[in-house]
Design an enzyme around this catalytic site. Structure first.
Site, PDB file in Angstrom:
ATOM      1  N   LYS A   4       0.823  -1.209   0.000  1.00  0.00           N
ATOM      2  CA  LYS A   4       0.000   0.000   0.000  1.00  0.00           C
ATOM      3  C   LYS A   4       0.865   1.269   0.000  1.00  0.00           C
ATOM      4  CE  LYS A   4      -4.068  -2.158   2.153  1.00  0.00           C
ATOM      5  NZ  LYS A   4      -5.024  -2.107   3.292  1.00  0.00           N
ATOM      6  N   TYR A  31     -12.264  -1.916  -4.010  1.00  0.00           N
ATOM      7  CA  TYR A  31     -12.826  -2.078  -2.669  1.00  0.00           C
ATOM      8  C   TYR A  31     -14.352  -1.966  -2.668  1.00  0.00           C
ATOM      9  CZ  TYR A  31      -8.416  -2.143  -0.004  1.00  0.00           C
ATOM     10  OH  TYR A  31      -7.213  -2.498   0.558  1.00  0.00           O
ATOM     11  N   PHE A  56     -15.601   3.627   6.692  1.00  0.00           N
ATOM     12  CA  PHE A  56     -14.213   3.954   6.383  1.00  0.00           C
ATOM     13  C   PHE A  56     -13.916   4.026   4.888  1.00  0.00           C
ATOM     14  CE2 PHE A  56     -14.325  -0.697   7.228  1.00  0.00           C
ATOM     15  CZ  PHE A  56     -13.832  -1.189   6.032  1.00  0.00           C
ATOM     16  N   ARG A  93      -2.038 -14.091   4.043  1.00  0.00           N
ATOM     17  CA  ARG A  93      -2.730 -13.334   5.099  1.00  0.00           C
ATOM     18  C   ARG A  93      -2.105 -13.587   6.470  1.00  0.00           C
ATOM     19  NH1 ARG A  93      -7.454 -10.518   3.864  1.00  0.00           N
ATOM     20  NH2 ARG A  93      -8.204 -10.677   6.001  1.00  0.00           N
ATOM     21  N   THR A 146      -5.618  -7.203  10.538  1.00  0.00           N
ATOM     22  CA  THR A 146      -5.901  -5.931   9.874  1.00  0.00           C
ATOM     23  C   THR A 146      -5.388  -4.755  10.693  1.00  0.00           C
ATOM     24  OG1 THR A 146      -7.898  -6.937   8.941  1.00  0.00           O
ATOM     25  CG2 THR A 146      -7.767  -4.529   8.890  1.00  0.00           C
ATOM     26  N   ARG A 167       2.234  -6.418   8.940  1.00  0.00           N
ATOM     27  CA  ARG A 167       1.493  -5.281   9.489  1.00  0.00           C
ATOM     28  C   ARG A 167       2.051  -4.842  10.843  1.00  0.00           C
ATOM     29  NH1 ARG A 167      -4.340  -7.365   7.199  1.00  0.00           N
ATOM     30  NH2 ARG A 167      -4.445  -5.994   5.373  1.00  0.00           N
ATOM     31  N   ASN A 211      -2.143   0.136   6.966  1.00  0.00           N
ATOM     32  CA  ASN A 211      -1.632  -1.139   7.476  1.00  0.00           C
ATOM     33  C   ASN A 211      -0.735  -1.874   6.487  1.00  0.00           C
ATOM     34  OD1 ASN A 211      -3.563  -1.950   5.693  1.00  0.00           O
ATOM     35  ND2 ASN A 211      -4.836  -3.049   7.166  1.00  0.00           N
ATOM     36  N   HIS A 220      -2.190  -5.424   1.468  1.00  0.00           N
ATOM     37  CA  HIS A 220      -3.483  -6.056   1.179  1.00  0.00           C
ATOM     38  C   HIS A 220      -3.251  -7.489   0.740  1.00  0.00           C
ATOM     39  CE1 HIS A 220      -7.438  -6.937  -0.505  1.00  0.00           C
ATOM     40  NE2 HIS A 220      -6.769  -7.519  -1.486  1.00  0.00           N
ATOM     41  N   GLU A 238      -9.616 -10.166  -7.960  1.00  0.00           N
ATOM     42  CA  GLU A 238      -8.579  -9.152  -7.718  1.00  0.00           C
ATOM     43  C   GLU A 238      -7.392  -9.311  -8.670  1.00  0.00           C
ATOM     44  OE1 GLU A 238      -7.708  -9.339  -3.530  1.00  0.00           O
ATOM     45  OE2 GLU A 238      -9.673  -8.534  -2.986  1.00  0.00           O
TER      46      GLU A 238
HETATM   47  O1  CDP Z   1      -7.348  -5.867   4.516  1.00  0.00           O
HETATM   48  P1  CDP Z   1      -8.174  -6.823   5.353  1.00  0.00           P
HETATM   49  O2  CDP Z   1      -8.824  -7.899   4.532  1.00  0.00           O
HETATM   50  O3  CDP Z   1      -7.386  -7.372   6.512  1.00  0.00           O
HETATM   51  O4  CDP Z   1      -9.327  -5.962   6.037  1.00  0.00           O
HETATM   52  P2  CDP Z   1     -10.780  -5.502   5.492  1.00  0.00           P
HETATM   53  O5  CDP Z   1     -11.728  -5.622   6.616  1.00  0.00           O
HETATM   54  O6  CDP Z   1     -11.109  -6.227   4.216  1.00  0.00           O
HETATM   55  O7  CDP Z   1     -10.598  -3.953   5.199  1.00  0.00           O
HETATM   56  C1  CDP Z   1      -9.947  -3.500   4.026  1.00  0.00           C
HETATM   57  C2  CDP Z   1      -9.032  -2.368   4.399  1.00  0.00           C
HETATM   58  O8  CDP Z   1      -9.825  -1.272   4.865  1.00  0.00           O
HETATM   59  C3  CDP Z   1      -8.068  -2.633   5.555  1.00  0.00           C
HETATM   60  O9  CDP Z   1      -6.900  -3.339   5.158  1.00  0.00           O
HETATM   61  C4  CDP Z   1      -7.760  -1.239   6.023  1.00  0.00           C
HETATM   62  O10 CDP Z   1      -6.795  -0.573   5.189  1.00  0.00           O
HETATM   63  C5  CDP Z   1      -9.115  -0.542   5.855  1.00  0.00           C
HETATM   64  N1  CDP Z   1      -9.919  -0.519   7.095  1.00  0.00           N
HETATM   65  C6  CDP Z   1     -10.080   0.694   7.782  1.00  0.00           C
HETATM   66  O11 CDP Z   1      -9.560   1.714   7.350  1.00  0.00           O
HETATM   67  N2  CDP Z   1     -10.828   0.728   8.944  1.00  0.00           N
HETATM   68  C7  CDP Z   1     -11.421  -0.384   9.416  1.00  0.00           C
HETATM   69  N3  CDP Z   1     -12.150  -0.323  10.539  1.00  0.00           N
HETATM   70  C8  CDP Z   1     -11.274  -1.605   8.737  1.00  0.00           C
HETATM   71  C9  CDP Z   1     -10.514  -1.645   7.575  1.00  0.00           C
HETATM   72 MG    MG Z   2     -10.326  -7.742   3.104  1.00  0.00          MG
END
Ligand code: CDP
Ligand code: MG
Length: 142
Positions: free
Chosen positions: A10, A50, A58, A86, A92, A103, A113, A116, A127
């Protein structure tokens, strides 16, 4: 089972010069880079990527973040690549991520973080196709 997953370094991690550190963790963790490209996403590209999160509070801030600078998009291949990647990324929220994970090492907060990773075979196929064509994937066989 051999799988492919989409990995993104990222904008925060590209800016922090962490591309090599992150790819090293993935390679040392048993995954192979079979495609990679640096791009700068516009809002439409990031919103499409996304789209699953478009109703989340968010979402707007996440799109701001993902478009603030270049990212490295890569396809990684290996045994159970989706889950393995992952696991190497960690939780996350970097504060909840295990020691030694990407992370934990490179992330700042739950938004910024560092990385991705696709979360399932269906999302991985979507993706990978969102950024790469089949002839750009240089699988090195079994
Ligand atoms: O990336 P990951 O699959 O672990 O998490 P996600 O729940 O799919 O969320 C996608 C991305 O959104 C995260 O990697 C964060 O960059 C962002 N995010 C955020 O800004 N605030 C949150 N509460 C959850 C996710
Ligand atoms: Mg995700």
């Amino acid at each position: 089972m051999k799988e492919r997953t989409l990995s993104i370094v990222k904008p925060d991690a590209v800016a922090a010069n962490s591309i090599g550190g992150m790819l090293g963790i993935f390679e040392n963790g048993g995954l192979q880079v079979i495609a990679s490209r640096m791009i700068r996403m516009d809002r439409e590209k990031a919103e499409g990527f996304y789209a699953v999160h478009k109703e989340r509070p968010f979402f707007g801030s996440l799109v701001d973040f993902m478009t603030e600078g270049p990212v490295l998009v890569s396809v990684l291949e290996g045994d159970n690549a989706i889950a393995r990647h992952r696991e190497l990324l960690g939780a996350t929220n970097p504060e909840e991520a295990d020691e030694g994970t990407v992370r934990k090492l490179y992330g700042t907060n739950i938004e910024r973080n560092a990385g991705h990773g696709s979360d399932a075979p269906e999302t991985s196929a979507f993706e990978i196709g969102y950024f790469f064509s089949n002839d750009e994937l240089h699988s090195r066989g079994s």
